[in-house]
Design a protein around this motif. Sequence first.
Motif, PDB file in Angstrom:
ATOM      1  N   ARG A 175       0.831  -1.204   0.000  1.00  0.00           N
ATOM      2  CA  ARG A 175       0.000   0.000   0.000  1.00  0.00           C
ATOM      3  C   ARG A 175       0.870   1.260   0.000  1.00  0.00           C
ATOM      4  O   ARG A 175       0.599   2.232  -0.721  1.00  0.00           O
ATOM      5  N   SER A 176       1.947   1.246   0.800  1.00  0.00           N
ATOM      6  CA  SER A 176       2.827   2.419   0.886  1.00  0.00           C
ATOM      7  C   SER A 176       3.489   2.697  -0.457  1.00  0.00           C
ATOM      8  O   SER A 176       3.587   3.855  -0.885  1.00  0.00           O
ATOM      9  N   ILE A 177       3.968   1.641  -1.130  1.00  0.00           N
ATOM     10  CA  ILE A 177       4.611   1.824  -2.432  1.00  0.00           C
ATOM     11  C   ILE A 177       3.623   2.387  -3.442  1.00  0.00           C
ATOM     12  O   ILE A 177       3.936   3.317  -4.199  1.00  0.00           O
ATOM     13  N   CYS A 178       2.428   1.830  -3.463  1.00  0.00           N
ATOM     14  CA  CYS A 178       1.399   2.321  -4.397  1.00  0.00           C
ATOM     15  C   CYS A 178       1.055   3.781  -4.118  1.00  0.00           C
ATOM     16  O   CYS A 178       0.895   4.581  -5.044  1.00  0.00           O
ATOM     17  N   ILE A 179       0.956   4.119  -2.824  1.00  0.00           N
ATOM     18  CA  ILE A 179       0.609   5.493  -2.460  1.00  0.00           C
ATOM     19  C   ILE A 179       1.738   6.447  -2.835  1.00  0.00           C
ATOM     20  O   ILE A 179       1.501   7.559  -3.322  1.00  0.00           O
ATOM     21  N   LEU A 180       2.990   6.028  -2.636  1.00  0.00           N
ATOM     22  CA  LEU A 180       4.122   6.874  -3.017  1.00  0.00           C
ATOM     23  C   LEU A 180       4.136   7.155  -4.513  1.00  0.00           C
ATOM     24  O   LEU A 180       4.382   8.279  -4.949  1.00  0.00           O
ATOM     25  N   ILE A 181       3.841   6.117  -5.304  1.00  0.00           N
ATOM     26  CA  ILE A 181       3.765   6.310  -6.754  1.00  0.00           C
ATOM     27  C   ILE A 181       2.633   7.273  -7.099  1.00  0.00           C
ATOM     28  O   ILE A 181       2.784   8.172  -7.937  1.00  0.00           O
ATOM     29  N   GLY A 182       1.505   7.098  -6.432  1.00  0.00           N
ATOM     30  CA  GLY A 182       0.368   7.983  -6.670  1.00  0.00           C
ATOM     31  C   GLY A 182       0.673   9.424  -6.287  1.00  0.00           C
ATOM     32  O   GLY A 182       0.326  10.363  -7.019  1.00  0.00           O
ATOM     33  N   ASP A 202      -1.858  13.727   4.843  1.00  0.00           N
ATOM     34  CA  ASP A 202      -2.521  13.055   5.966  1.00  0.00           C
ATOM     35  C   ASP A 202      -3.326  11.851   5.493  1.00  0.00           C
ATOM     36  O   ASP A 202      -3.296  10.780   6.113  1.00  0.00           O
ATOM     37  N   ILE A 203      -4.046  12.017   4.375  1.00  0.00           N
ATOM     38  CA  ILE A 203      -4.818  10.897   3.824  1.00  0.00           C
ATOM     39  C   ILE A 203      -3.889   9.760   3.417  1.00  0.00           C
ATOM     40  O   ILE A 203      -4.162   8.578   3.697  1.00  0.00           O
ATOM     41  N   ALA A 204      -2.782  10.088   2.772  1.00  0.00           N
ATOM     42  CA  ALA A 204      -1.839   9.064   2.322  1.00  0.00           C
ATOM     43  C   ALA A 204      -1.242   8.307   3.500  1.00  0.00           C
ATOM     44  O   ALA A 204      -1.111   7.074   3.466  1.00  0.00           O
ATOM     45  N   GLY A 205      -0.865   9.031   4.576  1.00  0.00           N
ATOM     46  CA  GLY A 205      -0.314   8.360   5.753  1.00  0.00           C
ATOM     47  C   GLY A 205      -1.331   7.442   6.412  1.00  0.00           C
ATOM     48  O   GLY A 205      -0.986   6.332   6.840  1.00  0.00           O
ATOM     49  N   THR A 206      -2.570   7.889   6.500  1.00  0.00           N
ATOM     50  CA  THR A 206      -3.623   7.066   7.100  1.00  0.00           C
ATOM     51  C   THR A 206      -3.874   5.811   6.272  1.00  0.00           C
ATOM     52  O   THR A 206      -4.030   4.704   6.808  1.00  0.00           O
ATOM     53  N   MET A 207      -3.889   5.968   4.944  1.00  0.00           N
ATOM     54  CA  MET A 207      -4.121   4.819   4.061  1.00  0.00           C
ATOM     55  C   MET A 207      -3.003   3.781   4.178  1.00  0.00           C
ATOM     56  O   MET A 207      -3.246   2.577   4.065  1.00  0.00           O
ATOM     57  N   SER A 208      -1.774   4.240   4.396  1.00  0.00           N
ATOM     58  CA  SER A 208      -0.653   3.312   4.480  1.00  0.00           C
ATOM     59  C   SER A 208      -0.755   2.402   5.699  1.00  0.00           C
ATOM     60  O   SER A 208      -0.415   1.215   5.634  1.00  0.00           O
ATOM     61  N   MET A 209      -1.226   2.946   6.829  1.00  0.00           N
ATOM     62  CA  MET A 209      -1.213   2.205   8.091  1.00  0.00           C
ATOM     63  C   MET A 209      -2.548   1.586   8.459  1.00  0.00           C
ATOM     64  O   MET A 209      -2.581   0.536   9.109  1.00  0.00           O
ATOM     65  N   ASP A 210      -3.641   2.204   8.068  1.00  0.00           N
ATOM     66  CA  ASP A 210      -4.970   1.711   8.442  1.00  0.00           C
ATOM     67  C   ASP A 210      -5.463   0.709   7.393  1.00  0.00           C
ATOM     68  O   ASP A 210      -5.923   1.089   6.318  1.00  0.00           O
ATOM     69  N   LEU A 211      -5.360  -0.576   7.710  1.00  0.00           N
ATOM     70  CA  LEU A 211      -5.737  -1.609   6.751  1.00  0.00           C
ATOM     71  C   LEU A 211      -7.249  -1.743   6.610  1.00  0.00           C
ATOM     72  O   LEU A 211      -7.724  -2.446   5.710  1.00  0.00           O
TER      73      LEU A 211
END
Length: 285
Positions: free
Chosen positions: A10-17, A46-55
């Motif tokens: 999820r973190s990798i996908c979010i970083l690319i996004g 903030d949204i990206a950080g929450t998405m990375s950790m909150d499954l």
Amino acid sequence: MPAWLEVAIRSICILIGLFIVTKLLGKKQLSKLSFFEYIVGITIGDIAGTMSMDLDIRLTEGVTSILIWALFPVAISQISLRSKKFRDFVEGKSTVFIKNGKILEDNLKKEKYTADELLEQLRKKDVFRVADVEFATLEANGDLNILLKRDKQPLTLGDIKPYVPEEKEPQTVIMDGKILDEPLATARLNRGWLKQQLDQMGVAIENVFLAQVDSYGQLTVDLYDDRIQVPAPQQKQLLLASMKKAEADFELFSLQTNDAEAKQMYEQQAKQMQQLIQKLKPFLM
């Protein structure tokens, strides 16, 4: 799937996004962002950080939220490019603080600026007397720009000389020991000229970290080994010396000839060369 692996994916996908979103938003520096753009950036992070950790949050929902937050300022930016009224409404307009050396107190109050803050901003511009300022305006991004009175402005070369040669940006022709052909062509030079210049300096191309050519055709190099001393460019001095030699040759020809017409021609050429040297000498020293 293990939780740590899902978080990593999820973190990798979010970083690319986020990288794609950053490209969409443009290259504005942080200090140049509007208040709205600044808030949007914080919210997206903030949204990206929450998405990375909150499954428990589905990836599609988070991506949708980020896209909405990202595309909205992009749309506003596009509309602003086409409409000045809309741009003034969204980004605001500049406000004049000083005019003809006089502070406009009403405009200070309008922007909630105190006299101390105005003086502080002036001091940052190396201005210590309000009376020296012809015009000062607070831009929409918060920067204070000033125009000094004519008699307080620094002296420039254009004030002394009626003609100032055009100064072009230096072209980087070598980087990391590799020749860059496009900047070399922009400077209307070629690899043969570059190799000749380096040979005169006693420098090999692979030992050059960075090399630039200025608007006068002078090559300056920075080597990997900083202990090696490279001779300073001498193209301008050589040109000046060649012009002086041409003047001396014309004078010599005028003294050696017995033809009155030729003698007059050589004297005239020597005088013209002398005048040209006087004009160009400040730029060739």
